[in-house]
Design a protein around this motif. Structure first.
Motif, PDB file in Angstrom:
ATOM      1  N   VAL A   1       0.847  -1.192   0.000  1.00 37.94           N
ATOM      2  CA  VAL A   1       0.000   0.000   0.000  1.00 37.94           C
ATOM      3  C   VAL A   1       0.883   1.242   0.000  1.00 37.94           C
ATOM      4  O   VAL A   1       1.688   1.451   0.913  1.00 37.94           O
ATOM      5  N   ASP A   2       0.743   2.046  -1.039  1.00 38.72           N
ATOM      6  CA  ASP A   2       1.515   3.287  -1.141  1.00 38.72           C
ATOM      7  C   ASP A   2       0.867   4.142  -2.223  1.00 38.72           C
ATOM      8  O   ASP A   2       0.583   3.643  -3.318  1.00 38.72           O
ATOM      9  N   PRO A   3       0.613   5.425  -1.941  1.00 41.84           N
ATOM     10  CA  PRO A   3       0.013   6.282  -2.977  1.00 41.84           C
ATOM     11  C   PRO A   3       0.927   6.471  -4.181  1.00 41.84           C
ATOM     12  O   PRO A   3       0.456   6.773  -5.276  1.00 41.84           O
ATOM     13  N   ALA A   4       2.235   6.278  -3.996  1.00 42.83           N
ATOM     14  CA  ALA A   4       3.181   6.349  -5.115  1.00 42.83           C
ATOM     15  C   ALA A   4       3.209   4.980  -5.788  1.00 42.83           C
ATOM     16  O   ALA A   4       4.157   4.198  -5.624  1.00 42.83           O
ATOM     17  N   THR A   5       2.169   4.684  -6.542  1.00 43.06           N
ATOM     18  CA  THR A   5       1.990   3.329  -7.079  1.00 43.06           C
ATOM     19  C   THR A   5       3.078   2.944  -8.078  1.00 43.06           C
ATOM     20  O   THR A   5       3.433   1.767  -8.191  1.00 43.06           O
ATOM     21  N   GLU A   6       3.619   3.895  -8.810  1.00 44.69           N
ATOM     22  CA  GLU A   6       4.680   3.570  -9.769  1.00 44.69           C
ATOM     23  C   GLU A   6       5.935   3.103  -9.042  1.00 44.69           C
ATOM     24  O   GLU A   6       6.592   2.138  -9.456  1.00 44.69           O
ATOM     25  N   ARG A   7       6.289   3.784  -7.947  1.00 51.04           N
ATOM     26  CA  ARG A   7       7.452   3.367  -7.169  1.00 51.04           C
ATOM     27  C   ARG A   7       7.212   1.987  -6.567  1.00 51.04           C
ATOM     28  O   ARG A   7       8.102   1.134  -6.570  1.00 51.04           O
ATOM     29  N   ALA A   8       5.998   1.753  -6.063  1.00 45.70           N
ATOM     30  CA  ALA A   8       5.667   0.459  -5.478  1.00 45.70           C
ATOM     31  C   ALA A   8       5.782  -0.648  -6.522  1.00 45.70           C
ATOM     32  O   ALA A   8       6.327  -1.727  -6.254  1.00 45.70           O
ATOM     33  N   ALA A   9       5.270  -0.391  -7.708  1.00 46.61           N
ATOM     34  CA  ALA A   9       5.342  -1.395  -8.779  1.00 46.61           C
ATOM     35  C   ALA A   9       6.792  -1.678  -9.170  1.00 46.61           C
ATOM     36  O   ALA A   9       7.155  -2.817  -9.475  1.00 46.61           O
ATOM     37  N   ALA A  10       7.629  -0.649  -9.132  1.00 42.92           N
ATOM     38  CA  ALA A  10       9.028  -0.817  -9.523  1.00 42.92           C
ATOM     39  C   ALA A  10       9.783  -1.704  -8.534  1.00 42.92           C
ATOM     40  O   ALA A  10      10.556  -2.587  -8.943  1.00 42.92           O
ATOM     41  N   VAL A  11       9.570  -1.501  -7.238  1.00 38.74           N
ATOM     42  CA  VAL A  11      10.290  -2.327  -6.262  1.00 38.74           C
ATOM     43  C   VAL A  11       9.781  -3.768  -6.295  1.00 38.74           C
ATOM     44  O   VAL A  11      10.553  -4.720  -6.100  1.00 38.74           O
ATOM     45  N   LEU A  12       8.494  -3.943  -6.577  1.00 40.93           N
ATOM     46  CA  LEU A  12       7.961  -5.306  -6.690  1.00 40.93           C
ATOM     47  C   LEU A  12       8.531  -6.017  -7.911  1.00 40.93           C
ATOM     48  O   LEU A  12       8.804  -7.224  -7.873  1.00 40.93           O
ATOM     49  N   GLN A  13       8.710  -5.272  -8.986  1.00 38.76           N
ATOM     50  CA  GLN A  13       9.289  -5.862 -10.187  1.00 38.76           C
ATOM     51  C   GLN A  13      10.690  -6.395  -9.910  1.00 38.76           C
ATOM     52  O   GLN A  13      11.066  -7.481 -10.350  1.00 38.76           O
ATOM     53  N   GLN A  14      11.460  -5.623  -9.150  1.00 43.51           N
ATOM     54  CA  GLN A  14      12.810  -6.065  -8.785  1.00 43.51           C
ATOM     55  C   GLN A  14      12.761  -7.336  -7.955  1.00 43.51           C
ATOM     56  O   GLN A  14      13.575  -8.251  -8.147  1.00 43.51           O
ATOM     57  N   LYS A  15      11.825  -7.408  -7.035  1.00 42.74           N
ATOM     58  CA  LYS A  15      11.691  -8.609  -6.210  1.00 42.74           C
ATOM     59  C   LYS A  15      11.311  -9.820  -7.062  1.00 42.74           C
ATOM     60  O   LYS A  15      11.822 -10.924  -6.853  1.00 42.74           O
ATOM     61  N   CYS A  16      10.422  -9.623  -8.006  1.00 44.38           N
ATOM     62  CA  CYS A  16       9.957 -10.731  -8.840  1.00 44.38           C
ATOM     63  C   CYS A  16      11.031 -11.216  -9.808  1.00 44.38           C
ATOM     64  O   CYS A  16      10.907 -12.314 -10.370  1.00 44.38           O
ATOM     65  N   GLU A  17      12.062 -10.438 -10.001  1.00 48.81           N
ATOM     66  CA  GLU A  17      13.168 -10.847 -10.863  1.00 48.81           C
ATOM     67  C   GLU A  17      14.300 -11.492 -10.059  1.00 48.81           C
ATOM     68  O   GLU A  17      15.373 -11.741 -10.592  1.00 48.81           O
ATOM     69  N   SER A  18      14.037 -11.764  -8.781  1.00 50.06           N
ATOM     70  CA  SER A  18      15.050 -12.339  -7.909  1.00 50.06           C
ATOM     71  C   SER A  18      14.605 -13.706  -7.396  1.00 50.06           C
ATOM     72  O   SER A  18      13.532 -14.211  -7.753  1.00 50.06           O
ATOM     73  N   PHE A  19      15.421 -14.290  -6.505  1.00 48.52           N
ATOM     74  CA  PHE A  19      15.128 -15.632  -5.991  1.00 48.52           C
ATOM     75  C   PHE A  19      13.938 -15.651  -5.030  1.00 48.52           C
ATOM     76  O   PHE A  19      13.490 -16.726  -4.627  1.00 48.52           O
ATOM     77  N   VAL A  20      13.415 -14.497  -4.624  1.00 51.53           N
ATOM     78  CA  VAL A  20      12.271 -14.445  -3.710  1.00 51.53           C
ATOM     79  C   VAL A  20      10.966 -14.173  -4.471  1.00 51.53           C
ATOM     80  O   VAL A  20      10.000 -13.686  -3.894  1.00 51.53           O
ATOM     81  N   LYS A  21      10.944 -14.494  -5.720  1.00 51.81           N
ATOM     82  CA  LYS A  21       9.775 -14.238  -6.557  1.00 51.81           C
ATOM     83  C   LYS A  21       8.495 -14.772  -5.943  1.00 51.81           C
ATOM     84  O   LYS A  21       7.444 -14.122  -6.005  1.00 51.81           O
TER      85      LYS A  21
END
Length: 441
Positions: free
Chosen positions: A92-112
């Protein structure tokens, strides 16, 4: 940008009592931890189990996902503590673009697997209204900026709203609990009452309490039945590396003692006990005084209103209710990157000095019978992991094992630290010289 949380009633969801836990509170446990039980992250195995551990993240900033400026990163510690069980149901964050960006990084790692189904929501209302029963969180990590929480006012009452909409949920709240105006200090204590009345697990992120060195100091006091006589704390930040304009603006950050010095005010209270707030006295070196001129500020301080610019030095003293004396000095003075921080605790025959707690803690102890100091080093200690580990262990403590470490900072306790920092700021402002604008040519 602001965090706005308008809530509609939630239907369904798990019962108020966590089925994996007993009903008794952890308040009966000790107020300290055996330092040998605080394991490094690489020596700790994740909590076993076949069930998912759903967590809701509030805030997509540095405290949650890390930054080059410091070691904080709650998501990283949770990944290691819970392993494949971790499921972050929403960010949950009003800065949804930033939130989506950090999630994308996580999904590209071993903790997907922990993040592949995480939903980005602009506010809590969006998550509540679209949540399925399978997404009901077991815990929430509140890492939104303190100016948007710790209040009973609509839009800044995230803790109270979570208690209403998620019965039985465990809360981990970042510190300080708030940075609103002084008039709202009482609201933070109202939030504390609501949390305490709910019976929900709640831990506040004063991670320095979880240092092995700090717990060794506590153990020394307890084993020798000592009475603390004085605490002396000093916090000198490397201001040249602080590039957030809001940090330099008291109207937004509440000032360096409240926003940053809170850690050492909290440690002082942890050893000294309750503070007699009426005894707090303080002085400050202000930006407009000759000795307060700095040459390495990386932001444009001229864009900040003169009355909102931060002091360079704040020095405070107070009495504890026990009669002991406390002192704290916060300095905006160093350049470079590394801070310089120390805490001394004195008792009859004993001097304990904690040095450099944020990076490589060193503890010096002088005991009766010798004028020499004993020196203890704690390489690679990770209090951020320890506080998260203890939090999860308390949630998972099915049989209420008395050996499970207690959480070291309740919300009410954190409010008392917040109260002390406000008392220091107000006392320093009361004693300062008034600002005189330069005469017009």
């Amino acid at each position: 940008m602001s965090f706005s949380f308008s809530i509609t009633p939630l239907s369904g969801g798990p019962p108020a009592t966590n089925p994996r836990r007993g009903s008794s509170k952890s308040g009966s446990r000790k107020s300290s931890i055996d330092p040998t039980k605080l394991l490094r992250m690489d020596r700790s195995s994740f909590v076993p189990g076949d069930d998912k551990f759903n967590i809701l993240f509030i805030g997509a900033g540095n405290i949650m996902f890390g930054s080059p400026e410091g070691p904080w990163n709650h998501s990283f510690r949770l990944e290691h503590k819970l392993g494949p069980r971790l499921k972050v149901v929403a960010l949950v964050d009003p800065a949804t673009e930033r939130a989506a960006a950090v999630l994308q990084q996580k999904c590209e790692s071993f903790v997907k697997s922990a993040y592949e189904h995480t939903r980005v929501c602009k506010d809590l209302d969006e998550f509540v209204n679209t949540m399925t029963k399978e997404e009901y969180p077991k815990a929430v990590i509140i890492g939104s900026p303190p100016m948007f929480r710790g209040s009973t006012l609509s839009g800044r009452d995230i803790e109270v709203q979570i208690l209403k909409k998620f019965p039985g949920i465990a809360l981990f709240v970042e510190k300080p609990v708030a940075t609103g105006p002084f008039e709202e200090l009482k609201d933070a204590f109202e939030v504390a009452k609501a949390i305490d009345s709910s019976g929900n697990i709640c831990s506040v992120g004063y991670m320095l309490r979880y240092l092995k060195a700090v717990q060794m100091m506590k153990k020394t006091i307890e084993v020798n039945k000592l009475r603390v006589m004085a605490t002396i704390a000093r916090y000198a930040c490397a201001y040249e590396s602080i590039a957030k304009p809001d940090w330099w603006d008291k109207s937004k950050s509440a000032g360096p003692v409240i926003e940053q010095g809170t850690h050492f005010c909290d440690l002082s209270r942890y050893f000294g006990g309750e503070v007699d707030i009426s005894t707090v006295a303080a002085h400050s070196l202000e930006w407009y005084e000759e000795a307060g001129k700095l040459g390495g500020i990386v932001i444009d301080e001229e864009k900040i209103e003169p009355e909102n610019r931060i002091p360079r030095i704040t020095s405070a003293t107070w009495k504890y209710e026990s009669g002991a004396v406390g002192t704290f000095t916060h300095c905006v003075v160093l350049k470079g990157h590394d801070y310089s921080c120390e805490l001394e605790v004195f008792a009859d025959g004993y001097q304990m000095k904690l040095v450099n707690p944020y990076v490589q803690p060193v503890l010096h102890i002088r005991r009766p019978g010798s004028d020499l100091e004993e020196t203890y080093r704690f390489p690679d200690d990770d209090p951020f992991f320890s506080e998260i580990s203890v939090f999860i262990d308390n949630i998972e403590d099915i049989e209420e094992d008395p050996e499970t470490a207690t959480m070291l900072s309740s919300y009410e306790d954190a409010c008392k630290t917040y109260e002390l920092t406000w008392a220091i700021r107000l006392a320093s402002e009361k004693s300062r010289k008034s600002y005189q604008p330069p005469a017009q040519a």
